[in-house]
Scaffold this active site. Structure first.
Site, PDB file in Angstrom:
ATOM      1  N   VAL A 160      42.948  38.044  55.597  1.00 35.62           N
ATOM      2  CA  VAL A 160      41.799  37.160  54.463  1.00 35.62           C
ATOM      3  C   VAL A 160      41.837  36.933  52.555  1.00 35.62           C
ATOM      4  O   VAL A 160      42.594  37.973  52.624  1.00 35.62           O
ATOM      5  CB  VAL A 160      40.972  38.885  54.447  1.00 35.62           C
ATOM      6  CG1 VAL A 160      39.470  39.361  53.902  1.00 35.62           C
ATOM      7  CG2 VAL A 160      40.795  39.580  55.474  1.00 35.62           C
ATOM      8  N   CYS A 161      41.221  36.315  52.627  1.00 34.22           N
ATOM      9  CA  CYS A 161      40.794  35.461  51.422  1.00 34.22           C
ATOM     10  C   CYS A 161      39.272  35.289  51.285  1.00 34.22           C
ATOM     11  O   CYS A 161      38.649  35.558  51.717  1.00 34.22           O
ATOM     12  CB  CYS A 161      42.083  34.211  51.617  1.00 34.22           C
ATOM     13  SG  CYS A 161      41.183  32.592  52.355  1.00 34.22           S
ATOM     14  N   SER A 162      39.586  34.259  50.175  1.00 30.00           N
ATOM     15  CA  SER A 162      38.338  33.895  49.865  1.00 30.00           C
ATOM     16  C   SER A 162      36.876  33.242  50.560  1.00 30.00           C
ATOM     17  O   SER A 162      36.430  33.394  51.196  1.00 30.00           O
ATOM     18  CB  SER A 162      37.657  33.671  48.441  1.00 30.00           C
ATOM     19  OG  SER A 162      39.272  32.794  48.588  1.00 30.00           O
TER      20      SER A 162
END
Length: 107
Positions: free
Chosen positions: A9-11
């Protein structure tokens, strides 16, 4: 060993796509059956609901969301950690894959 599903999960889900590719290559070299994918933080719940995720790794840029994600994955028994910043910066797929497998308890 059964197929391992690793969610990053990243931005925005974009910056980790190269890391996913490198992790897939490392898994292939080790003969592992994996499903590794990256999503944006805003889309994570959809994937947690629709996929049987074995481990969730947060990109360093969203580490401030760890407490929030812990509440989401704890009832499902999904291990969670933050990707090491140096490994992320170097796009070290092998090390991040190892981190995921350690959390799952396979290595």
């Amino acid at each position: 060993m059964s197929k391992k599903t690793i969610m990053l999960v990243c931005s925005a889900g974009m910056s980790t796509s190269l890391l996913v590719t490198k992790m897939e290559k490392a898994a292939e070299a080790q003969g592992l059956d994996t499903d590794i994918f990256a999503v944006s933080a805003s889309d994570a719940d959809n994937h947690l609901a629709s996929k049987d995720v074995d481990v969730l790794l947060l990109g360093p840029q969203v580490r401030f969301m760890k407490g929030d994600f812990e509440k989401r994955v704890e009832p499902k028994g999904i291990p969670l950690d933050i990707i090491n910043m140096a490994d992320y910066g170097m796009m070290n797929g092998e090390k991040v894959l190892q981190q995921a497998l350690t959390l799952i308890g396979d290595k």
